[in-house]
Design a protein around this motif. Structure first.
Motif, PDB file in Angstrom:
ATOM      1  N   ALA A  18       0.843  -1.200   0.000  1.00 28.36           N
ATOM      2  CA  ALA A  18       0.000   0.000   0.000  1.00 28.36           C
ATOM      3  C   ALA A  18       0.881   1.255   0.000  1.00 28.36           C
ATOM      4  CB  ALA A  18      -0.918  -0.001   1.219  1.00 28.36           C
ATOM      5  N   SER A  19       1.958   1.250   0.786  1.00 27.46           N
ATOM      6  CA  SER A  19       2.831   2.433   0.856  1.00 27.46           C
ATOM      7  C   SER A  19       3.478   2.703  -0.500  1.00 27.46           C
ATOM      8  CB  SER A  19       3.923   2.237   1.911  1.00 27.46           C
ATOM      9  OG  SER A  19       3.321   2.027   3.162  1.00 27.46           O
ATOM     10  N   ALA A  20       3.894   1.616  -1.182  1.00 24.25           N
ATOM     11  CA  ALA A  20       4.503   1.789  -2.508  1.00 24.25           C
ATOM     12  C   ALA A  20       3.480   2.402  -3.469  1.00 24.25           C
ATOM     13  CB  ALA A  20       4.970   0.437  -3.043  1.00 24.25           C
ATOM     14  N   MET A  21       2.235   1.911  -3.399  1.00 26.85           N
ATOM     15  CA  MET A  21       1.197   2.420  -4.316  1.00 26.85           C
ATOM     16  C   MET A  21       0.862   3.869  -3.982  1.00 26.85           C
ATOM     17  SD  MET A  21      -1.287  -0.917  -4.608  1.00 26.85           S
ATOM     18  CE  MET A  21      -2.050  -0.578  -6.179  1.00 26.85           C
ATOM     19  N   ILE A  22       0.746   4.159  -2.689  1.00 29.56           N
ATOM     20  CA  ILE A  22       0.383   5.526  -2.282  1.00 29.56           C
ATOM     21  C   ILE A  22       1.478   6.515  -2.704  1.00 29.56           C
ATOM     22  CG2 ILE A  22       0.095   7.009  -0.228  1.00 29.56           C
ATOM     23  CD1 ILE A  22      -1.356   4.469   1.026  1.00 29.56           C
ATOM     24  N   GLY A  23       2.739   6.141  -2.455  1.00 29.74           N
ATOM     25  CA  GLY A  23       3.866   7.005  -2.865  1.00 29.74           C
ATOM     26  C   GLY A  23       3.798   7.274  -4.362  1.00 29.74           C
ATOM     27  N   GLY A  24       3.561   6.218  -5.136  1.00 28.44           N
ATOM     28  CA  GLY A  24       3.481   6.361  -6.597  1.00 28.44           C
ATOM     29  C   GLY A  24       2.300   7.213  -7.016  1.00 28.44           C
ATOM     30  N   LEU A  25       1.157   7.008  -6.371  1.00 30.79           N
ATOM     31  CA  LEU A  25      -0.039   7.792  -6.733  1.00 30.79           C
ATOM     32  C   LEU A  25       0.189   9.279  -6.475  1.00 30.79           C
ATOM     33  CD1 LEU A  25      -2.839   5.434  -5.314  1.00 30.79           C
ATOM     34  CD2 LEU A  25      -2.375   5.933  -7.723  1.00 30.79           C
ATOM     35  N   LEU A  26       0.818   9.587  -5.346  1.00 32.64           N
ATOM     36  CA  LEU A  26       1.059  11.003  -5.023  1.00 32.64           C
ATOM     37  C   LEU A  26       2.044  11.612  -6.031  1.00 32.64           C
ATOM     38  CD1 LEU A  26       1.234  10.831  -1.100  1.00 32.64           C
ATOM     39  CD2 LEU A  26      -0.684  11.587  -2.528  1.00 32.64           C
ATOM     40  N   ARG A  27       3.033  10.817  -6.448  1.00 34.63           N
ATOM     41  CA  ARG A  27       3.994  11.320  -7.450  1.00 34.63           C
ATOM     42  C   ARG A  27       3.345  11.485  -8.820  1.00 34.63           C
ATOM     43  NH1 ARG A  27       7.383   7.826  -4.779  1.00 34.63           N
ATOM     44  NH2 ARG A  27       7.092   6.173  -6.310  1.00 34.63           N
ATOM     45  N   HIS A  28       2.266  10.714  -9.078  1.00 35.88           N
ATOM     46  CA  HIS A  28       1.616  10.747 -10.392  1.00 35.88           C
ATOM     47  C   HIS A  28       0.377  11.637 -10.420  1.00 35.88           C
ATOM     48  CE1 HIS A  28       4.289   7.389 -11.297  1.00 35.88           C
ATOM     49  NE2 HIS A  28       4.004   7.587 -12.554  1.00 35.88           N
ATOM     50  N   GLY A  29       0.261  12.549  -9.487  1.00 34.76           N
ATOM     51  CA  GLY A  29      -0.791  13.560  -9.598  1.00 34.76           C
ATOM     52  C   GLY A  29      -2.055  13.304  -8.807  1.00 34.76           C
ATOM     53  N   PHE A  30      -2.130  12.184  -8.093  1.00 34.86           N
ATOM     54  CA  PHE A  30      -3.281  11.995  -7.213  1.00 34.86           C
ATOM     55  C   PHE A  30      -3.095  12.902  -5.996  1.00 34.86           C
ATOM     56  CE2 PHE A  30      -3.740   8.380  -9.880  1.00 34.86           C
ATOM     57  CZ  PHE A  30      -5.045   7.943  -9.793  1.00 34.86           C
ATOM     58  N   LEU A  31      -4.218  13.295  -5.397  1.00 36.90           N
ATOM     59  CA  LEU A  31      -4.149  14.180  -4.242  1.00 36.90           C
ATOM     60  C   LEU A  31      -4.324  13.375  -2.964  1.00 36.90           C
ATOM     61  CD1 LEU A  31      -6.478  16.994  -5.651  1.00 36.90           C
ATOM     62  CD2 LEU A  31      -3.965  16.881  -5.726  1.00 36.90           C
ATOM     63  N   ALA A  32      -3.591  13.763  -1.920  1.00 35.61           N
ATOM     64  CA  ALA A  32      -3.668  13.018  -0.655  1.00 35.61           C
ATOM     65  C   ALA A  32      -5.106  12.933  -0.155  1.00 35.61           C
ATOM     66  CB  ALA A  32      -2.773  13.695   0.380  1.00 35.61           C
ATOM     67  N   LYS A  33      -5.898  13.987  -0.390  1.00 27.04           N
ATOM     68  CA  LYS A  33      -7.275  13.995   0.149  1.00 27.04           C
ATOM     69  C   LYS A  33      -8.171  12.954  -0.538  1.00 27.04           C
ATOM     70  CE  LYS A  33      -9.111  17.599  -2.779  1.00 27.04           C
ATOM     71  NZ  LYS A  33      -9.438  18.938  -3.039  1.00 27.04           N
ATOM     72  N   GLN A  34      -7.742  12.443  -1.702  1.00 23.29           N
ATOM     73  CA  GLN A  34      -8.520  11.385  -2.362  1.00 23.29           C
ATOM     74  C   GLN A  34      -8.299  10.027  -1.718  1.00 23.29           C
ATOM     75  OE1 GLN A  34      -6.768  12.754  -6.424  1.00 23.29           O
ATOM     76  NE2 GLN A  34      -8.372  11.293  -6.919  1.00 23.29           N
ATOM     77  N   LEU A  35      -7.252   9.925  -0.895  1.00 28.13           N
ATOM     78  CA  LEU A  35      -6.808   8.614  -0.409  1.00 28.13           C
ATOM     79  C   LEU A  35      -7.066   8.442   1.082  1.00 28.13           C
ATOM     80  CD1 LEU A  35      -3.314   8.639  -2.211  1.00 28.13           C
ATOM     81  CD2 LEU A  35      -5.516   7.897  -3.148  1.00 28.13           C
ATOM     82  N   THR A  36      -7.602   7.275   1.435  1.00 29.57           N
ATOM     83  CA  THR A  36      -7.856   6.918   2.834  1.00 29.57           C
ATOM     84  C   THR A  36      -7.202   5.573   3.102  1.00 29.57           C
ATOM     85  OG1 THR A  36      -9.984   8.057   2.790  1.00 29.57           O
ATOM     86  CG2 THR A  36      -9.698   6.393   4.510  1.00 29.57           C
TER      87      THR A  36
END
Ligand SMILES: NC(=O)c1ccc[n+]([C@@H]2O[C@H](COP(=O)([O-])OP(=O)(O)OC[C@H]3O[C@@H](n4cnc5c(N)ncnc54)[C@H](OP(=O)(O)O)[C@@H]3O)[C@@H](O)[C@H]2O)c1
Length: 274
Positions: A18-36
């Motif tokens: 999950a941490s690897a995916m979250i790190g990648g998502l944040l680097r690829h333009g997803f916003l932290a507020k979209q993620l729980t």
């Protein structure tokens, strides 16, 4: 607003994958507020909250059902983790990265057919993963596009047409990094037996894998042709490859991967009947 700005994702399990995916998502333009993130370990939750994510150690029924749920718990924790989540996420698209668990089992535990199963590998932890993906028929093209956006955050992915193909994916790329490490160890062992230092052995072995795989990727020629180009008859490479051929290394290697696929099939049956 692009699609990636539109959808919310709940992670069940906030560990390594999950941490690897979250790190990648944040680097690829997803916003932290979209993620729980939901994880029983308060330290894990705190770590994700520090990156601006919503986090909780207990799943609480969300006001708005998430668009996507990513299951990143160990296979043996999966069924129990479904109980509080399933009734509140029946409209969501579900993505499981848990090894071995079939979508039949997931569908019966989650009460939905919109399920995608991924088989990632450990280089995903540095954004260089190679994953296989399988979607149940109820998964739409838009769903698949969203899954592609998410998986892109941890490397490359490829869709397979049959769920049983994921057992082969597991044998080739899922377990694959271990085979590469095994060959690296053998090359480093040989180098040191030839009198080179451990540091030199590591650089020569790792650098050679890095360069050769980059060449294979960049070249229009198949690996067999690239191999022949460095193998002149009677030369040094020829001597090594003849030794491998005489000992049927290729066949032993293929059989080893068949054993991995067989084990993946067995584990799928064992885990699905928990
Ligand atoms: N790591 C990889 O490279 C890799 C590669 C391919 C596939 N996978 C798959 O990815 C999945 C996760 O692996 P991982 O390495 O990320 O494991 P991990 O680091 O152990 O993370 C799993 C997390 O889920 C938490 N958890 C347990 N029960 C839960 C529940 N009921 N609700 C929410 N969270 C819960 C665990 O907490 P506790 O520790 O407190 O139980 C842990 O923090 C596995 O299914 C694995 O097969 C991983």
């Amino acid at each position: 607003m692009s699609q990636k700005d539109d959808f919310s994702i709940h992670f069940i399990g906030g560990g390594n994958m999950a941490s690897a995916m979250i790190g990648g998502l944040l680097r690829h333009g997803f916003l932290a507020k979209q993620l729980t993130v939901v994880d029983p370990d308060p330290n894990v939750v705190q770590r994700h909250q520090a990156s601006g994510l919503n986090g909780s150690h207990l799943f609480e029924a969300p006001t708005n059902e998430p668009d996507m749920v990513i299951w990143a718990v160990k296979p043996q924790s999966f069924k129990a983790a479904c109980t509080p989540v399933a009734p509140h996420t029946r409209q969501a698209l579900h993505l499981s990265v848990a090894a071995g668990l079939t979508t039949d089992a997931l569908s019966s535990w989650l009460g939905t057919e919109r399920i995608v199963r991924a088989m990632p590998n450990t280089p995903a932890l540095i954004g260089l993963g190679q994953a296989g993906l399988y979607a149940r028929p109820a998964v739409s093209l838009l769903d698949k596009e969203r899954i592609n956006q998410v998986m892109h955050a941890i490397g490359q992915s490829i869709w397979v047409p049959r769920e049983t193909d994921l057992d082969a994916v597991t044998a080739i790329s899922g377990s694959g990094p271990a085979y590469v490490f095994y060959f690296l160890e053998a090359m480093m062992d040989a180098a040191q037996r030839m009198g080179l230092s451990a540091q030199t052995a590591t650089q020569l072995a790792v650098g050679t894998f890095e360069g050769a795989t980059a060449l294979a990727k960049a070249s229009s020629e198949p690996p067999g042709v690239l191999r022949e180009r460095v193998t002149s008859k009677g030369g040094t490479t020829f001597a090594a490859l003849e030794h491998m051929r005489a000992h049927q290394l290729n066949e032993h290697f293929v059989q080893a991967l068949m054993a991995a696929r067989h084990r993946a099939e067995e584990m799928g049956k064992e885990l699905g009947s928990q």
